[in-house]
Design a protein around this motif. Structure first.
Motif, PDB file in Angstrom:
ATOM      1  N   CYS A  69     -21.826 -12.843  37.084  1.00  0.00           N
ATOM      2  CA  CYS A  69     -20.572 -13.304  36.849  1.00  0.00           C
ATOM      3  C   CYS A  69     -20.348 -14.669  36.160  1.00  0.00           C
ATOM      4  CB  CYS A  69     -19.941 -13.567  38.232  1.00  0.00           C
ATOM      5  SG  CYS A  69     -19.596 -12.039  39.281  1.00  0.00           S
ATOM      6  N   LYS A  70     -21.381 -15.611  36.540  1.00  0.00           N
ATOM      7  CA  LYS A  70     -21.128 -16.886  35.718  1.00  0.00           C
ATOM      8  C   LYS A  70     -21.314 -16.674  34.105  1.00  0.00           C
ATOM      9  CE  LYS A  70     -21.986 -20.313  38.854  1.00  0.00           C
ATOM     10  NZ  LYS A  70     -22.735 -21.636  39.339  1.00  0.00           N
ATOM     11  N   LEU A  71     -22.627 -15.476  33.808  1.00  0.00           N
ATOM     12  CA  LEU A  71     -22.538 -15.589  32.436  1.00  0.00           C
ATOM     13  C   LEU A  71     -21.682 -14.587  31.812  1.00  0.00           C
ATOM     14  CD1 LEU A  71     -26.641 -15.152  32.224  1.00  0.00           C
ATOM     15  CD2 LEU A  71     -25.163 -17.164  31.370  1.00  0.00           C
ATOM     16  N   LEU A  72     -21.089 -13.576  32.320  1.00  0.00           N
ATOM     17  CA  LEU A  72     -19.990 -12.947  31.775  1.00  0.00           C
ATOM     18  C   LEU A  72     -18.829 -13.918  31.396  1.00  0.00           C
ATOM     19  CD1 LEU A  72     -18.518 -10.282  30.899  1.00  0.00           C
ATOM     20  CD2 LEU A  72     -17.679 -10.231  33.407  1.00  0.00           C
ATOM     21  N   PHE A  73     -18.368 -14.820  32.231  1.00  0.00           N
ATOM     22  CA  PHE A  73     -17.260 -15.811  31.891  1.00  0.00           C
ATOM     23  C   PHE A  73     -17.720 -16.967  30.985  1.00  0.00           C
ATOM     24  CE2 PHE A  73     -15.202 -14.173  35.889  1.00  0.00           C
ATOM     25  CZ  PHE A  73     -13.785 -14.563  35.343  1.00  0.00           C
ATOM     26  N   LEU A  74     -19.242 -17.269  30.792  1.00  0.00           N
ATOM     27  CA  LEU A  74     -19.691 -18.011  29.813  1.00  0.00           C
ATOM     28  C   LEU A  74     -19.645 -17.296  28.401  1.00  0.00           C
ATOM     29  CD1 LEU A  74     -21.083 -20.753  29.408  1.00  0.00           C
ATOM     30  CD2 LEU A  74     -23.125 -19.577  29.625  1.00  0.00           C
ATOM     31  N   GLY A  75     -19.794 -16.113  28.402  1.00  0.00           N
ATOM     32  CA  GLY A  75     -19.864 -15.371  27.087  1.00  0.00           C
ATOM     33  C   GLY A  75     -18.191 -15.249  26.621  1.00  0.00           C
ATOM     34  N   LEU A  76     -17.322 -14.808  27.800  1.00  0.00           N
ATOM     35  CA  LEU A  76     -15.932 -14.985  27.473  1.00  0.00           C
ATOM     36  C   LEU A  76     -15.441 -16.467  26.668  1.00  0.00           C
ATOM     37  CD1 LEU A  76     -14.565 -13.025  30.394  1.00  0.00           C
ATOM     38  CD2 LEU A  76     -14.406 -12.252  27.830  1.00  0.00           C
ATOM     39  N   ILE A  77     -15.860 -17.598  27.269  1.00  0.00           N
ATOM     40  CA  ILE A  77     -15.528 -18.722  27.018  1.00  0.00           C
ATOM     41  C   ILE A  77     -16.041 -19.052  25.606  1.00  0.00           C
ATOM     42  CG2 ILE A  77     -15.807 -21.168  27.490  1.00  0.00           C
ATOM     43  CD1 ILE A  77     -15.475 -20.564  30.376  1.00  0.00           C
ATOM     44  N   GLY A 109     -16.876 -28.403  27.433  1.00  0.00           N
ATOM     45  CA  GLY A 109     -17.211 -29.328  28.553  1.00  0.00           C
ATOM     46  C   GLY A 109     -16.989 -28.739  29.942  1.00  0.00           C
ATOM     47  N   SER A 110     -16.550 -27.378  30.188  1.00  0.00           N
ATOM     48  CA  SER A 110     -16.255 -26.796  31.153  1.00  0.00           C
ATOM     49  C   SER A 110     -17.555 -25.833  31.568  1.00  0.00           C
ATOM     50  CB  SER A 110     -14.931 -26.343  31.273  1.00  0.00           C
ATOM     51  OG  SER A 110     -14.875 -25.234  30.325  1.00  0.00           O
ATOM     52  N   ILE A 111     -18.172 -25.459  30.514  1.00  0.00           N
ATOM     53  CA  ILE A 111     -18.894 -24.475  30.421  1.00  0.00           C
ATOM     54  C   ILE A 111     -20.372 -24.566  31.475  1.00  0.00           C
ATOM     55  CG2 ILE A 111     -18.339 -23.531  28.336  1.00  0.00           C
ATOM     56  CD1 ILE A 111     -21.155 -24.777  27.098  1.00  0.00           C
ATOM     57  N   PHE A 112     -20.568 -26.028  31.763  1.00  0.00           N
ATOM     58  CA  PHE A 112     -21.820 -26.110  32.330  1.00  0.00           C
ATOM     59  C   PHE A 112     -21.873 -25.908  33.952  1.00  0.00           C
ATOM     60  CE2 PHE A 112     -21.602 -29.440  28.785  1.00  0.00           C
ATOM     61  CZ  PHE A 112     -22.944 -29.321  28.327  1.00  0.00           C
ATOM     62  N   VAL A 113     -20.561 -25.816  34.550  1.00  0.00           N
ATOM     63  CA  VAL A 113     -20.461 -25.111  35.887  1.00  0.00           C
ATOM     64  C   VAL A 113     -20.686 -23.633  35.807  1.00  0.00           C
ATOM     65  CG1 VAL A 113     -17.891 -24.388  35.664  1.00  0.00           C
ATOM     66  CG2 VAL A 113     -19.155 -25.469  37.810  1.00  0.00           C
ATOM     67  N   LEU A 159     -24.610  -9.221  30.085  1.00  0.00           N
ATOM     68  CA  LEU A 159     -22.934  -9.177  30.383  1.00  0.00           C
ATOM     69  C   LEU A 159     -22.521 -10.585  29.693  1.00  0.00           C
ATOM     70  CD1 LEU A 159     -22.714  -8.912  34.090  1.00  0.00           C
ATOM     71  CD2 LEU A 159     -21.825  -7.351  32.285  1.00  0.00           C
ATOM     72  N   PHE A 160     -23.571 -11.476  29.137  1.00  0.00           N
ATOM     73  CA  PHE A 160     -23.184 -12.709  28.560  1.00  0.00           C
ATOM     74  C   PHE A 160     -22.701 -12.252  27.165  1.00  0.00           C
ATOM     75  CE2 PHE A 160     -24.445 -15.630  24.928  1.00  0.00           C
ATOM     76  CZ  PHE A 160     -23.564 -16.755  25.090  1.00  0.00           C
ATOM     77  N   PHE A 161     -23.418 -11.443  26.488  1.00  0.00           N
ATOM     78  CA  PHE A 161     -23.323 -11.043  25.295  1.00  0.00           C
ATOM     79  C   PHE A 161     -22.020  -9.955  25.178  1.00  0.00           C
ATOM     80  CE2 PHE A 161     -27.695 -11.982  24.571  1.00  0.00           C
ATOM     81  CZ  PHE A 161     -27.552 -12.914  23.423  1.00  0.00           C
ATOM     82  N   VAL A 162     -21.877  -9.300  26.217  1.00  0.00           N
ATOM     83  CA  VAL A 162     -20.613  -8.503  26.248  1.00  0.00           C
ATOM     84  C   VAL A 162     -19.379  -9.137  26.494  1.00  0.00           C
ATOM     85  CG1 VAL A 162     -19.207  -6.949  27.662  1.00  0.00           C
ATOM     86  CG2 VAL A 162     -21.835  -6.567  27.606  1.00  0.00           C
ATOM     87  N   GLY A 163     -19.570 -10.404  27.359  1.00  0.00           N
ATOM     88  CA  GLY A 163     -18.352 -11.231  27.339  1.00  0.00           C
ATOM     89  C   GLY A 163     -18.170 -12.012  25.974  1.00  0.00           C
ATOM     90  N   PHE A 164     -19.188 -12.409  25.296  1.00  0.00           N
ATOM     91  CA  PHE A 164     -18.914 -12.985  24.236  1.00  0.00           C
ATOM     92  C   PHE A 164     -18.356 -12.105  22.964  1.00  0.00           C
ATOM     93  CE2 PHE A 164     -20.169 -14.432  19.888  1.00  0.00           C
ATOM     94  CZ  PHE A 164     -20.112 -15.833  20.082  1.00  0.00           C
ATOM     95  N   ILE A 165     -18.839 -10.692  22.945  1.00  0.00           N
ATOM     96  CA  ILE A 165     -18.376  -9.893  21.981  1.00  0.00           C
ATOM     97  C   ILE A 165     -16.854  -9.644  22.252  1.00  0.00           C
ATOM     98  CG2 ILE A 165     -18.312  -7.526  20.988  1.00  0.00           C
ATOM     99  CD1 ILE A 165     -21.435  -7.855  21.360  1.00  0.00           C
ATOM    100  N   ILE A 166     -16.504  -9.280  23.525  1.00  0.00           N
ATOM    101  CA  ILE A 166     -15.113  -9.254  23.698  1.00  0.00           C
ATOM    102  C   ILE A 166     -14.392 -10.344  23.438  1.00  0.00           C
ATOM    103  CG2 ILE A 166     -13.447  -8.738  26.001  1.00  0.00           C
ATOM    104  CD1 ILE A 166     -15.626  -7.298  27.186  1.00  0.00           C
ATOM    105  N   ALA A 167     -14.550 -11.416  23.721  1.00  0.00           N
ATOM    106  CA  ALA A 167     -13.884 -12.777  23.279  1.00  0.00           C
ATOM    107  C   ALA A 167     -13.542 -12.826  21.881  1.00  0.00           C
ATOM    108  CB  ALA A 167     -14.114 -13.947  24.094  1.00  0.00           C
ATOM    109  N   PHE A 168     -14.658 -12.626  21.250  1.00  0.00           N
ATOM    110  CA  PHE A 168     -14.777 -12.751  19.690  1.00  0.00           C
ATOM    111  C   PHE A 168     -14.064 -11.725  19.188  1.00  0.00           C
ATOM    112  CE2 PHE A 168     -16.509 -12.462  15.484  1.00  0.00           C
ATOM    113  CZ  PHE A 168     -16.831 -13.737  15.244  1.00  0.00           C
TER     114      PHE A 168
END
Length: 264
Positions: free
Chosen positions: A84-92, A230-234, A247-256
């Motif tokens: 969950c965290k890495l999915l949101f991290l990728g989105l951000i 600054g919020s990504i560290f959490v 999931l991190f890369f999935v989130g990153f691509i979706i947001a991109f």
């Protein structure tokens, strides 16, 4: 289709008000609706039909996410934390290039804007450290009405300002656990005062943000980017799994790629 898409965005925004470390404001920025949302709320009577059609599905989705999916996502964060965290991290992180592009398209970049980004980044980092500290402390819960209203007022800053987590602020007041329990049981004696404080505070903070965006657009936008970073560290987990990295890369691509959805 646009209605359902807006409802989906609203659901995620509502979830952002419940899950530790996630800012609803950041999600609004990611979805490209932050400025329009501010203008629609504060100017709702200027073009009521247009603004209400924009706000209605988002508000509906936010209520659904806030009341129904918050506990589900809390369960997911508890049992699948890294994923969950890495999915949101990728989105951000995937949204950052779009934020920079959008800011520079309205005003040419100037080097001193980075000062605002760095300051906001450090403040976001401080709030991350504060959340870790607060999560290890125990408080005596004070649930009188005035205290709850003031807590809700302060919480609204975490909902409106991107990168400021409302959970951090509730932890500071020692009522985060009470807040979660009240959501799960629909305890209106707790939720109504907090909600009232949120409404009043949200209106005030929206006025402030709109003023800053109109008078100092680039400085405010680069400050928001700093808060976002600054919020990504959490969201950095202690352990990584193969699924979480995917999931991190999935989130990153979706947001991109979300720039296309922003036009919907």
């Amino acid at each position: 289709m646009n209605f359902l898409l807006s409802v989906g965005k609203g659901i995620l925004i509502g979830i952002g008000a419940v899950v530790p470390g996630i800012s609803s404001g950041i999600l609004c920025v990611i979805f490209g609706i932050y400025e329009k949302l501010i203008d629609s709320v504060l100017g709702i009577f200027k073009d009521f039909k247009k603004n209400i059609l924009f706000l209605l599905p988002i508000v509906l989705g936010t209520i659904i996410g806030f009341l129904l999916f918050g506990n589900i996502l809390n369960y997911a964060f508890t049992n699948f934390e890294a994923e969950c965290k890495l999915l949101f991290l990728g989105l951000i992180l995937g949204s950052v290039p779009s934020l920079i592009k959008n800011t520079n398209s309205k005003s040419p970049f100037k080097l001193h804007y980075l000062i605002y980004t760095i300051f906001a980044f450090l403040l976001g980092l401080f709030l991350f450290l504060l959340e870790n500290k607060m999560s290890n402390l125990s408080f005596i819960n004070n649930c009188n009405t005035i205290y709850l209203i003031f807590s809700g007022f302060t919480m609204s800053a975490g909902i409106v300002i991107p990168g400021v987590s409302s959970t951090v602020l509730l932890m500071c007041f020692g009522i985060y656990d009470v807040y979660l329990q009240s959501l799960a049981t629909l305890n209106l004696s707790i939720l109504i005062p907090i909600g009232l404080g949120c409404l009043v505070g949200g209106f005030i903070f929206l006025l402030l943000i709109r003023f800053l965006l109109k008078k100092h657009y680039s400085q405010t936008s680069y400050s928001i980017i700093g808060f976002v970073l600054g919020s990504i560290f959490v969201l950095i987990p202690n352990t990584f799994t193969f699924t979480s990295i995917i999931l991190f890369f999935v989130g990153f691509i979706i947001a991109f790629k979300l720039e296309n959805l922003k036009k919907c």
